[in-house]
Enzyme design. Sequence first.
Site, PDB file in Angstrom:
ATOM      1  N   ASP A 175       0.858  -1.195   0.000  1.00 35.22           N
ATOM      2  CA  ASP A 175       0.000   0.000   0.000  1.00 35.22           C
ATOM      3  C   ASP A 175       0.896   1.247   0.000  1.00 35.22           C
ATOM      4  O   ASP A 175       0.615   2.223   0.686  1.00 35.22           O
ATOM      5  CB  ASP A 175      -0.930  -0.028   1.226  1.00 35.22           C
ATOM      6  CG  ASP A 175      -2.045   1.011   1.150  1.00 35.22           C
ATOM      7  OD1 ASP A 175      -2.386   1.446   0.033  1.00 35.22           O
ATOM      8  OD2 ASP A 175      -2.567   1.398   2.214  1.00 35.22           O
ATOM      9  N   ASP A 192       2.444   2.666   8.016  1.00 30.10           N
ATOM     10  CA  ASP A 192       1.216   1.961   7.643  1.00 30.10           C
ATOM     11  C   ASP A 192       1.521   0.595   7.014  1.00 30.10           C
ATOM     12  O   ASP A 192       1.188   0.339   5.859  1.00 30.10           O
ATOM     13  CB  ASP A 192       0.392   2.833   6.678  1.00 30.10           C
ATOM     14  CG  ASP A 192      -1.086   2.469   6.703  1.00 30.10           C
ATOM     15  OD1 ASP A 192      -1.433   1.526   7.432  1.00 30.10           O
ATOM     16  OD2 ASP A 192      -1.876   3.133   5.998  1.00 30.10           O
TER      17      ASP A 192
HETATM   18  N1  LIG Z   1       4.590   6.787  13.910  1.00 27.09           N
HETATM   19  C1  LIG Z   1       4.030   7.900  13.455  1.00 27.09           C
HETATM   20  N2  LIG Z   1       4.560   9.118  13.755  1.00 27.09           N
HETATM   21  C2  LIG Z   1       3.978  10.251  13.292  1.00 27.09           C
HETATM   22  N3  LIG Z   1       2.851  10.281  12.537  1.00 27.09           N
HETATM   23  C3  LIG Z   1       2.281   9.103  12.204  1.00 27.09           C
HETATM   24  C4  LIG Z   1       2.838   7.856  12.633  1.00 27.09           C
HETATM   25  N4  LIG Z   1       2.049   6.858  12.179  1.00 27.09           N
HETATM   26  C5  LIG Z   1       1.050   7.442  11.487  1.00 27.09           C
HETATM   27  N5  LIG Z   1       1.185   8.796  11.492  1.00 27.09           N
HETATM   28  C6  LIG Z   1       0.266   9.768  10.857  1.00 27.09           C
HETATM   29  O1  LIG Z   1      -1.051   9.246  10.835  1.00 27.09           O
HETATM   30  C7  LIG Z   1      -1.513   9.099   9.499  1.00 27.09           C
HETATM   31  C8  LIG Z   1      -2.329   7.815   9.383  1.00 27.09           C
HETATM   32  O2  LIG Z   1      -1.553   6.691   9.723  1.00 27.09           O
HETATM   33  P1  LIG Z   1      -1.584   5.360   8.870  1.00 27.09           P
HETATM   34  O3  LIG Z   1      -0.741   4.362   9.598  1.00 27.09           O
HETATM   35  O4  LIG Z   1      -1.209   5.660   7.459  1.00 27.09           O
HETATM   36  O5  LIG Z   1      -3.099   4.915   8.997  1.00 27.09           O
HETATM   37  P2  LIG Z   1      -4.323   4.835   7.949  1.00 27.09           P
HETATM   38  O6  LIG Z   1      -4.673   3.385   7.938  1.00 27.09           O
HETATM   39  O7  LIG Z   1      -5.385   5.672   8.541  1.00 27.09           O
HETATM   40  O8  LIG Z   1      -3.844   5.316   6.603  1.00 27.09           O
HETATM   41  C9  LIG Z   1      -0.247   9.093   8.652  1.00 27.09           C
HETATM   42  O9  LIG Z   1      -0.450   9.532   7.358  1.00 27.09           O
HETATM   43  C10 LIG Z   1       0.659  10.030   9.416  1.00 27.09           C
HETATM   44  O10 LIG Z   1       0.355  11.372   9.089  1.00 27.09           O
HETATM   45 MG   LIG Z   2      -2.055   5.277   5.622  1.00 20.41          MG
END
Ligand SMILES: Nc1ncnc2c1ncn2[C@@H]1O[C@H](COP(=O)(O)OP(=O)(O)O)[C@@H](O)[C@H]1O
Ligand SMILES: [Mg+2]
Length: 238
Positions: A175, A192
């Site tokens: 992804d 993610d």
């Molecule tokens: N470890 C992290 N540190 C800082 N920001 C994070 C982190 N993990 C996720 N984010 C923020 O949260 C958003 C969503 O997280 P993500 O894991 O991509 O979940 P989703 O399944 O909602 O896409 C990311 O695009 C980023 O901006």
């Molecule tokens: Mg994401």
Amino acid sequence: MAEQKEDTQRERFKAFSHVFDEGTLRAIHKESSIGSFEALQSPIKIGKEANVFTAVKGDELRCVKVYRIAANFKKMYEYMASDPRYTGLKRNKMSIIYTWAIKEYRNLLRAREAGVKVPKPIHVFKNVLVMEFIGNKEPAPQLNNSSPSNPEKFCETLISNVRTLYQKAKLVHADLSAFNILNHNERPVIIDLSHAVDLRYPNANQMLERDIRIMCEYFKKMGVKKDYKEEVERIIAK
Ligand SMILES: Nc1ncnc2c1ncn2[C@@H]1O[C@H](COP(=O)(O)OP(=O)(O)O)[C@@H](O)[C@H]1O
Ligand SMILES: [Mg+2]
């Protein structure tokens, strides 16, 4: 004293009670009681599949990803059913969502141990995943919102991380896009990893091809010329 601390924590979680169901609130409370963090601080992203927050732990910030119970668990099931690591998966909604969270935790761990730049996973309990916070006080921006100043170099580093993910961690992200890459001080951090699949997954190489095509299209707009098929071959080659 301990009781007072408990009360303050409950007060802090109340602020988020409209976002979470009872079970999720209990899981968050549990993570806090075992010391993964002291309190949730502020939302980073409220999404369809997960809500992501910053949390405080002493002087440090941490990141807490809470998978929504209302997420599309049928899609999650179909996705995991072909992964040899999850052959015995039950069809029940809660166990699918919890397994999805564990899957991201394990993928992060595997990637991290192989030397890929991903957030360090700290703990997972039910639908709550605690990991390292990526940023400098403010969360690092998604690549999508923050073009690198040296796109060529950024792209090279990214592809080299994807190669390590493939060769050493034996995983394909599946992804990968400018939304799932953070630009942290001009260096890529891949996030993610909930979708990431084991190389034994039936379509793993097609998924890799798709990831790399999407990334090459993104960098092409920034003047970086890459033939995505060549890049895929470089990643796969021993
Ligand atoms: N470890 C992290 N540190 C800082 N920001 C994070 C982190 N993990 C996720 N984010 C923020 O949260 C958003 C969503 O997280 P993500 O894991 O991509 O979940 P989703 O399944 O909602 O896409 C990311 O695009 C980023 O901006
Ligand atoms: Mg994401």
